[in-house]
Design a protein around this motif. Structure first.
Motif, PDB file in Angstrom:
ATOM      1  N   PHE A 152       1.854   6.618  -6.679  1.00  0.00           N
ATOM      2  CA  PHE A 152       0.520   7.524  -7.075  1.00  0.00           C
ATOM      3  C   PHE A 152       0.893   8.881  -6.893  1.00  0.00           C
ATOM      4  O   PHE A 152       0.845   9.976  -7.691  1.00  0.00           O
ATOM      5  CB  PHE A 152      -0.545   7.377  -5.907  1.00  0.00           C
ATOM      6  CG  PHE A 152      -1.763   8.430  -6.212  1.00  0.00           C
ATOM      7  CD1 PHE A 152      -2.541   8.518  -7.326  1.00  0.00           C
ATOM      8  CD2 PHE A 152      -1.851   9.435  -5.221  1.00  0.00           C
ATOM      9  CE1 PHE A 152      -3.521   9.423  -7.391  1.00  0.00           C
ATOM     10  CE2 PHE A 152      -2.615  10.219  -5.304  1.00  0.00           C
ATOM     11  CZ  PHE A 152      -3.801  10.528  -6.126  1.00  0.00           C
ATOM     12  N   GLU A 153       2.228   9.362  -5.811  1.00  0.00           N
ATOM     13  CA  GLU A 153       2.158  10.700  -5.617  1.00  0.00           C
ATOM     14  C   GLU A 153       3.410  11.289  -6.595  1.00  0.00           C
ATOM     15  O   GLU A 153       3.325  12.564  -6.758  1.00  0.00           O
ATOM     16  CB  GLU A 153       2.779  10.976  -4.065  1.00  0.00           C
ATOM     17  CG  GLU A 153       1.897  10.721  -2.969  1.00  0.00           C
ATOM     18  CD  GLU A 153       0.946  11.877  -3.001  1.00  0.00           C
ATOM     19  OE1 GLU A 153       1.395  12.822  -3.431  1.00  0.00           O
ATOM     20  OE2 GLU A 153      -0.014  11.675  -2.284  1.00  0.00           O
TER      21      GLU A 153
ATOM     22  N   CYS B 182       2.283   1.752  -3.520  1.00  0.00           N
ATOM     23  CA  CYS B 182       1.303   2.346  -4.462  1.00  0.00           C
ATOM     24  C   CYS B 182       1.042   4.035  -3.955  1.00  0.00           C
ATOM     25  O   CYS B 182       0.919   4.530  -5.126  1.00  0.00           O
ATOM     26  CB  CYS B 182      -0.016   1.625  -3.901  1.00  0.00           C
ATOM     27  SG  CYS B 182      -0.380  -0.093  -4.890  1.00  0.00           S
ATOM     28  N   LYS B 183       1.041   4.003  -2.740  1.00  0.00           N
ATOM     29  CA  LYS B 183       0.897   5.563  -2.456  1.00  0.00           C
ATOM     30  C   LYS B 183       2.240   6.299  -2.860  1.00  0.00           C
ATOM     31  O   LYS B 183       2.020   7.541  -3.510  1.00  0.00           O
ATOM     32  CB  LYS B 183       0.809   5.412  -0.924  1.00  0.00           C
ATOM     33  CG  LYS B 183       0.639   7.361  -0.523  1.00  0.00           C
ATOM     34  CD  LYS B 183      -0.761   7.717  -0.764  1.00  0.00           C
ATOM     35  CE  LYS B 183      -1.073   8.890   0.041  1.00  0.00           C
ATOM     36  NZ  LYS B 183      -0.046  10.090  -0.060  1.00  0.00           N
TER      37      LYS B 183
ATOM     38  N   LEU C  20       0.717  -1.175   0.043  1.00  0.00           N
ATOM     39  CA  LEU C  20       0.127  -0.104  -0.026  1.00  0.00           C
ATOM     40  C   LEU C  20       0.904   1.173   0.089  1.00  0.00           C
ATOM     41  O   LEU C  20       0.645   2.099  -0.748  1.00  0.00           O
ATOM     42  CB  LEU C  20      -0.932  -0.045   1.247  1.00  0.00           C
ATOM     43  CG  LEU C  20      -2.095  -1.186   1.282  1.00  0.00           C
ATOM     44  CD1 LEU C  20      -2.993  -0.983   2.430  1.00  0.00           C
ATOM     45  CD2 LEU C  20      -3.106  -0.756  -0.038  1.00  0.00           C
ATOM     46  N   ILE C  21       2.013   1.390   0.839  1.00  0.00           N
ATOM     47  CA  ILE C  21       2.832   2.390   0.842  1.00  0.00           C
ATOM     48  C   ILE C  21       3.572   2.644  -0.489  1.00  0.00           C
ATOM     49  O   ILE C  21       3.913   3.769  -0.989  1.00  0.00           O
ATOM     50  CB  ILE C  21       3.527   2.386   2.045  1.00  0.00           C
ATOM     51  CG1 ILE C  21       4.742   1.430   2.034  1.00  0.00           C
ATOM     52  CG2 ILE C  21       2.841   2.503   3.306  1.00  0.00           C
ATOM     53  CD1 ILE C  21       5.739   1.789   3.168  1.00  0.00           C
TER      54      ILE C  21
ATOM     55  N   LEU D  54       3.524   8.647   2.890  1.00  0.00           N
ATOM     56  CA  LEU D  54       2.347   8.532   3.538  1.00  0.00           C
ATOM     57  C   LEU D  54       1.389   9.638   3.946  1.00  0.00           C
ATOM     58  O   LEU D  54       0.284   9.838   4.153  1.00  0.00           O
ATOM     59  CB  LEU D  54       2.527   7.593   4.727  1.00  0.00           C
ATOM     60  CG  LEU D  54       2.502   6.267   4.428  1.00  0.00           C
ATOM     61  CD1 LEU D  54       2.712   5.502   5.798  1.00  0.00           C
ATOM     62  CD2 LEU D  54       1.071   5.633   4.050  1.00  0.00           C
TER      63      LEU D  54
ATOM     64  N   LYS E  89       1.469  11.843  -9.787  1.00  0.00           N
ATOM     65  CA  LYS E  89       0.324  12.732  -9.759  1.00  0.00           C
ATOM     66  C   LYS E  89       0.803  14.323 -10.567  1.00  0.00           C
ATOM     67  O   LYS E  89      -0.034  14.690 -11.334  1.00  0.00           O
ATOM     68  CB  LYS E  89       0.036  13.177  -8.384  1.00  0.00           C
ATOM     69  CG  LYS E  89      -1.143  13.983  -8.093  1.00  0.00           C
ATOM     70  CD  LYS E  89      -1.935  14.058  -6.617  1.00  0.00           C
ATOM     71  CE  LYS E  89      -0.786  14.429  -5.592  1.00  0.00           C
ATOM     72  NZ  LYS E  89      -1.135  14.440  -4.320  1.00  0.00           N
TER      73      LYS E  89
END
Length: 342
Positions: free
Chosen positions: A285-286, A281-282, A278-279, A329, A289
């Motif tokens: 994404f960041e 993926c985050k 999950l981190i 995060l 973005k």
């Protein structure tokens, strides 16, 4: 310190070995030469007198803790600058109580040098002052002498310098860059043989050969061989994200002397995998973005995982990247305003 104490206390109930560092036996051998894995690190531990017999001594536990804390410090500085106070507090809590970070901060392991190289690289990307590139390059090239897995990451610096960095006539800066490239060249020369052997190792439960054999049990030879090349890096990335070293050797169901509770072993492995996935993926994404070259550079440290996609893979290889992943995060103010590669 509290996080380390809790992990260390709990570990004795979970793993009968309490605190293992099997690689240290290899690094203390007398037949090590420049073509052996992490030759300079071997000289370093011998100089210190660090061996399996004193790995639990207060002296070396304290020394390891202090070095690990210093090498993580760039992230703490960046957090105070790019996170709000509440986020900084929770970021420090996550760093302190992440079980693997806590455990390995008590070992003088080669991962510590990779952590230092990547933490200062992150500092360079965020701060981008005129001198941080050459200093970061020097730190990484020196760290590569101690941790050969940094070699792909070190080579990415050469790409940055050749294709993106503006040249200057600063004598000191140019000397540092030349010295760094020399050190990287030395590691490439001395470790390329070991690296080629490493990625061809059929080592552990989830090796390429074992995956291929498993696929052959219900698929044809040709299909299973082709699929194994695709499936192996996926499985190994999953191991990097969540598996302790013993799992990569003995499979998920560990013997009792390595895991007193197999249920806890499976649950913790799953939790580690989910959290790190999950981190990751985050983080991705960041970066995408508002994609810029400044942010894209933060993908370069992940090249340290490339050898693990077909070689040995477990969570220790992810340790140097965890503080960087967790940094994203929280909302941060990284911006390309006034940014340039000097």
């Amino acid at each position: 310190a509290i996080g380390c104490f809790i992990v260390f206390s709990f570990l004795s109930k979970y793993d009968s070995r309490i605190f293992s560092f099997t690689d240290l036996e290899f690094y203390n051998r007398n037949d090590i030469n420049i073509y052996s894995a992490n030759y300079i690190f071997s000289l370093f531990v011998k100089l210190l007198g660090y061996s399996p017999e004193n790995v639990l001594s207060f002296k070396f536990l304290t020394l390891s803790f202090l070095i690990s804390s210093i090498f993580t410090a760039p992230y703490l500085y960046l957090s105070t600058k790019y996170h709000n106070n509440k986020s900084t507090f929770f970021y420090i809590i996550l760093l302190s109580f992440h079980p693997y970070l806590s455990l390995y901060s008590l070992k003088l392991d080669t991962s510590i040098f990779a952590l230092f190289a990547i933490s200062f690289f992150s500092f360079y990307v965020f701060e981008a002052s005129s001198n941080t590139f050459s200093i970061s390059l020097l730190i990484t090239s020196i760290s590569t002498l101690f941790r050969n897995a940094l070699l792909p990451f070190s080579l990415s610096y050469i790409g940055i310098y050749l294709f993106f960095k503006k040249r200057n006539w600063n004598l000191i800066s140019n000397f540092i860059i030349c010295l760094s490239f020399f050190l990287i060249g030395f590691v490439l020369f001395s470790q390329i043989g070991y690296g080629l052997d490493y990625v061809q190792q059929n080592y552990g439960c989830y090796s390429f050969s074992n995956i291929k054999i498993y696929l052959e049990s219900f698929l044809g030879y040709n299909i299973s061989s082709s699929l194994a090349y695709i499936i192996t890096p996926i499985v190994h990335l999953a191991l990097d994200l969540g598996a302790r070293e013993a799992i990569s050797i003995y499979c998920l169901n560990l013997p009792a002397n390595l895991a007193s509770s197999n249920t806890l072993n499976i649950i913790s492995t799953l939790v580690f995998f989910i959290f790190h996935f999950l981190i990751l993926c985050k983080f991705i994404f960041e970066i995408f973005k508002k994609m810029t070259f400044r942010k894209i550079q933060l993908f370069f440290p992940f090249t340290i995982l490339l050898p693990t996609l077909y070689g040995t893979a477990h969570m220790r290889y992810l340790i140097p990247l965890i503080p960087l992943l967790m940094f994203f995060l929280f909302e941060n103010q990284i911006s390309d305003e006034k940014y340039k590669i000097n």
